[in-house]
Design a protein around this motif. Structure first.
Motif, PDB file in Angstrom:
ATOM      1  N   CYS A 271      34.989  37.320   5.038  1.00 35.53           N
ATOM      2  CA  CYS A 271      33.798  37.695   5.763  1.00 35.53           C
ATOM      3  C   CYS A 271      32.680  36.721   5.400  1.00 35.53           C
ATOM      4  CB  CYS A 271      33.425  39.125   5.448  1.00 35.53           C
ATOM      5  SG  CYS A 271      32.978  39.426   3.751  1.00 35.53           S
ATOM      6  N   TYR A 272      31.603  36.749   6.140  1.00 34.49           N
ATOM      7  CA  TYR A 272      30.493  35.852   5.874  1.00 34.49           C
ATOM      8  C   TYR A 272      29.176  36.539   6.232  1.00 34.49           C
ATOM      9  CZ  TYR A 272      30.074  35.003  10.877  1.00 34.49           C
ATOM     10  OH  TYR A 272      29.896  35.159  12.207  1.00 34.49           O
ATOM     11  N   ALA A 273      28.080  35.995   5.703  1.00 40.01           N
ATOM     12  CA  ALA A 273      26.739  36.462   6.035  1.00 40.01           C
ATOM     13  C   ALA A 273      25.792  35.278   6.014  1.00 40.01           C
ATOM     14  CB  ALA A 273      26.271  37.519   5.038  1.00 40.01           C
ATOM     15  N   LEU A 274      24.937  35.192   7.025  1.00 37.63           N
ATOM     16  CA  LEU A 274      23.865  34.206   7.023  1.00 37.63           C
ATOM     17  C   LEU A 274      22.750  34.768   6.169  1.00 37.63           C
ATOM     18  CD1 LEU A 274      23.817  33.264  10.794  1.00 37.63           C
ATOM     19  CD2 LEU A 274      24.852  31.990   8.918  1.00 37.63           C
ATOM     20  N   LEU A 275      22.189  33.945   5.299  1.00 42.79           N
ATOM     21  CA  LEU A 275      21.167  34.405   4.369  1.00 42.79           C
ATOM     22  C   LEU A 275      19.800  33.917   4.800  1.00 42.79           C
ATOM     23  CD1 LEU A 275      23.064  33.670   1.052  1.00 42.79           C
ATOM     24  CD2 LEU A 275      23.042  35.788   2.381  1.00 42.79           C
ATOM     25  N   PRO A 276      18.815  34.819   4.798  1.00 40.82           N
ATOM     26  CA  PRO A 276      17.457  34.380   5.123  1.00 40.82           C
ATOM     27  C   PRO A 276      16.967  33.417   4.068  1.00 40.82           C
ATOM     28  CG  PRO A 276      17.459  36.683   4.400  1.00 40.82           C
ATOM     29  CD  PRO A 276      18.887  36.230   4.456  1.00 40.82           C
ATOM     30  N   GLY A 277      16.416  32.290   4.482  1.00 43.50           N
ATOM     31  CA  GLY A 277      16.025  31.253   3.532  1.00 43.50           C
ATOM     32  C   GLY A 277      14.628  31.455   2.987  1.00 43.50           C
ATOM     33  N   PRO A 278      14.343  30.819   1.900  1.00 43.51           N
ATOM     34  CA  PRO A 278      15.322  30.110   1.087  1.00 43.51           C
ATOM     35  C   PRO A 278      16.077  31.066   0.170  1.00 43.51           C
ATOM     36  CG  PRO A 278      13.154  29.811   0.142  1.00 43.51           C
ATOM     37  CD  PRO A 278      12.975  30.628   1.400  1.00 43.51           C
TER      38      PRO A 278
ATOM     39  N   ALA B 235      21.507  29.087   4.200  1.00 44.38           N
ATOM     40  CA  ALA B 235      22.694  29.337   3.387  1.00 44.38           C
ATOM     41  C   ALA B 235      23.628  30.328   4.068  1.00 44.38           C
ATOM     42  CB  ALA B 235      22.290  29.868   2.012  1.00 44.38           C
ATOM     43  N   VAL B 236      24.900  30.211   3.721  1.00 43.90           N
ATOM     44  CA  VAL B 236      25.930  31.129   4.194  1.00 43.90           C
ATOM     45  C   VAL B 236      26.696  31.620   2.974  1.00 43.90           C
ATOM     46  CG1 VAL B 236      28.011  31.369   5.598  1.00 43.90           C
ATOM     47  CG2 VAL B 236      26.173  29.875   6.371  1.00 43.90           C
ATOM     48  N   ALA B 237      26.873  32.931   2.893  1.00 50.07           N
ATOM     49  CA  ALA B 237      27.692  33.518   1.835  1.00 50.07           C
ATOM     50  C   ALA B 237      29.064  33.830   2.421  1.00 50.07           C
ATOM     51  CB  ALA B 237      27.059  34.793   1.296  1.00 50.07           C
ATOM     52  N   LEU B 238      30.119  33.476   1.693  1.00 45.53           N
ATOM     53  CA  LEU B 238      31.492  33.716   2.129  1.00 45.53           C
ATOM     54  C   LEU B 238      32.185  34.621   1.124  1.00 45.53           C
ATOM     55  CD1 LEU B 238      32.521  30.041   2.966  1.00 45.53           C
ATOM     56  CD2 LEU B 238      31.745  31.788   4.569  1.00 45.53           C
ATOM     57  N   GLY B 239      32.827  35.662   1.629  1.00 41.75           N
ATOM     58  CA  GLY B 239      33.620  36.547   0.781  1.00 41.75           C
ATOM     59  C   GLY B 239      35.088  36.233   0.962  1.00 41.75           C
ATOM     60  N   GLY B 240      35.768  35.940  -0.133  1.00 48.10           N
ATOM     61  CA  GLY B 240      37.156  35.501  -0.060  1.00 48.10           C
ATOM     62  C   GLY B 240      38.172  36.616  -0.231  1.00 48.10           C
ATOM     63  N   GLU B 241      39.387  36.321   0.194  1.00 56.54           N
ATOM     64  CA  GLU B 241      40.506  37.248   0.023  1.00 56.54           C
ATOM     65  C   GLU B 241      40.862  37.432  -1.439  1.00 56.54           C
ATOM     66  OE1 GLU B 241      43.863  36.375   2.467  1.00 56.54           O
ATOM     67  OE2 GLU B 241      42.651  36.227   4.278  1.00 56.54           O
ATOM     68  N   ASP B 242      40.450  36.481  -2.284  1.00 59.18           N
ATOM     69  CA  ASP B 242      40.747  36.534  -3.716  1.00 59.18           C
ATOM     70  C   ASP B 242      39.626  37.172  -4.527  1.00 59.18           C
ATOM     71  OD1 ASP B 242      38.896  34.553  -3.286  1.00 59.18           O
ATOM     72  OD2 ASP B 242      40.023  32.981  -4.300  1.00 59.18           O
ATOM     73  N   GLY B 243      38.599  37.716  -3.864  1.00 60.88           N
ATOM     74  CA  GLY B 243      37.495  38.355  -4.562  1.00 60.88           C
ATOM     75  C   GLY B 243      36.403  37.408  -4.998  1.00 60.88           C
ATOM     76  N   VAL B 244      36.490  36.149  -4.586  1.00 59.75           N
ATOM     77  CA  VAL B 244      35.488  35.147  -4.965  1.00 59.75           C
ATOM     78  C   VAL B 244      34.392  35.103  -3.901  1.00 59.75           C
ATOM     79  CG1 VAL B 244      35.074  32.686  -5.359  1.00 59.75           C
ATOM     80  CG2 VAL B 244      37.105  33.771  -6.290  1.00 59.75           C
ATOM     81  N   LEU B 245      33.153  35.079  -4.364  1.00 61.94           N
ATOM     82  CA  LEU B 245      31.986  34.951  -3.504  1.00 61.94           C
ATOM     83  C   LEU B 245      31.504  33.501  -3.592  1.00 61.94           C
ATOM     84  CD1 LEU B 245      29.952  36.524  -1.769  1.00 61.94           C
ATOM     85  CD2 LEU B 245      28.678  36.984  -3.856  1.00 61.94           C
TER      86      LEU B 245
ATOM     87  N   LEU C 288      33.168  35.135  -9.320  1.00 62.96           N
ATOM     88  CA  LEU C 288      34.218  36.142  -9.224  1.00 62.96           C
ATOM     89  C   LEU C 288      33.628  37.465  -9.675  1.00 62.96           C
ATOM     90  CD1 LEU C 288      37.149  36.918  -8.708  1.00 62.96           C
ATOM     91  CD2 LEU C 288      37.646  36.303 -11.068  1.00 62.96           C
ATOM     92  N   GLY C 289      33.639  38.426  -8.783  1.00 65.57           N
ATOM     93  CA  GLY C 289      33.083  39.729  -9.126  1.00 65.57           C
ATOM     94  C   GLY C 289      33.950  40.877  -8.686  1.00 65.57           C
ATOM     95  N   HIS C 290      34.998  40.578  -7.952  1.00 66.28           N
ATOM     96  CA  HIS C 290      35.873  41.617  -7.419  1.00 66.28           C
ATOM     97  C   HIS C 290      37.330  41.280  -7.735  1.00 66.28           C
ATOM     98  CE1 HIS C 290      32.640  43.527  -5.142  1.00 66.28           C
ATOM     99  NE2 HIS C 290      32.270  42.316  -4.737  1.00 66.28           N
ATOM    100  N   ALA C 291      38.142  42.319  -7.806  1.00 63.57           N
ATOM    101  CA  ALA C 291      39.570  42.141  -8.088  1.00 63.57           C
ATOM    102  C   ALA C 291      40.413  42.148  -6.815  1.00 63.57           C
ATOM    103  CB  ALA C 291      40.057  43.242  -9.031  1.00 63.57           C
ATOM    104  N   ASP C 292      39.761  42.252  -5.661  1.00 63.72           N
ATOM    105  CA  ASP C 292      40.470  42.298  -4.387  1.00 63.72           C
ATOM    106  C   ASP C 292      39.587  41.641  -3.329  1.00 63.72           C
ATOM    107  OD1 ASP C 292      42.359  42.886  -2.451  1.00 63.72           O
ATOM    108  OD2 ASP C 292      42.292  45.049  -2.725  1.00 63.72           O
ATOM    109  N   ARG C 293      40.090  41.565  -2.127  1.00 61.09           N
ATOM    110  CA  ARG C 293      39.412  40.923  -1.003  1.00 61.09           C
ATOM    111  C   ARG C 293      38.021  41.500  -0.771  1.00 61.09           C
ATOM    112  NH1 ARG C 293      41.883  40.349   5.068  1.00 61.09           N
ATOM    113  NH2 ARG C 293      40.114  39.225   5.907  1.00 61.09           N
ATOM    114  N   ILE C 294      37.055  40.618  -0.536  1.00 62.84           N
ATOM    115  CA  ILE C 294      35.702  41.042  -0.177  1.00 62.84           C
ATOM    116  C   ILE C 294      35.696  41.343   1.322  1.00 62.84           C
ATOM    117  CG2 ILE C 294      33.277  40.358  -0.042  1.00 62.84           C
ATOM    118  CD1 ILE C 294      33.795  38.566  -2.491  1.00 62.84           C
ATOM    119  N   TRP C 295      35.306  42.561   1.646  1.00 59.07           N
ATOM    120  CA  TRP C 295      35.334  43.020   3.036  1.00 59.07           C
ATOM    121  C   TRP C 295      33.984  42.966   3.727  1.00 59.07           C
ATOM    122  CZ3 TRP C 295      39.666  43.589   5.654  1.00 59.07           C
ATOM    123  CH2 TRP C 295      40.848  43.816   4.954  1.00 59.07           C
ATOM    124  N   ALA C 296      32.890  43.049   2.966  1.00 58.02           N
ATOM    125  CA  ALA C 296      31.568  43.097   3.592  1.00 58.02           C
ATOM    126  C   ALA C 296      30.529  42.430   2.707  1.00 58.02           C
ATOM    127  CB  ALA C 296      31.178  44.551   3.859  1.00 58.02           C
ATOM    128  N   LEU C 297      29.571  41.771   3.364  1.00 53.72           N
ATOM    129  CA  LEU C 297      28.428  41.148   2.702  1.00 53.72           C
ATOM    130  C   LEU C 297      27.172  41.538   3.463  1.00 53.72           C
ATOM    131  CD1 LEU C 297      29.847  37.542   2.267  1.00 53.72           C
ATOM    132  CD2 LEU C 297      29.545  39.236   0.448  1.00 53.72           C
TER     133      LEU C 297
END
Length: 86
Positions: free
Chosen positions: A1-8, A15-25, A40-49
């Motif tokens: 998943c992804y989210a556009l971030l209000p700058g700065p 900026a764009v935040a990406l949530g990975g299937e491996d739990g890495v942001l 790394l903050g999660h032990a599973d896929r990030i579903w929402a940002l």
């Protein structure tokens, strides 16, 4: 998943935040696609940002049942503020 971030956010104007299937942001500079931070903050896929409207915080939710708040202030680290589990 992804989210556009209000700058700065994190010292990056667009900026764009990406949530990975491996739990890495990952935080990318959208202007040149350079990776600015990873965490790394999660032990599973990030579903929402979801960023806050002022661009200071980012919430991430994952398949491991956790919700985390991240500080987007400029600096070297993410500043994981809190974690909640169901």
């Amino acid at each position: 998943c992804y989210a556009l971030l209000p700058g700065p956010a994190a010292g990056v104007q667009t900026a764009v935040a990406l949530g990975g299937e491996d739990g890495v942001l990952t935080l990318l500079d959208a202007d040149n696609l350079l990776v600015r931070r990873t965490g790394l903050g999660h032990a599973d896929r990030i579903w929402a940002l979801a960023p806050t409207s002022d661009g200071r915080l980012l919430a991430s939710a994952a398949g491991d049942g956790t919700l985390r708040w991240w500080s987007l202030a400029a600096g070297p680290g993410w500043g994981n503020l809190a974690a909640y589990a169901d």
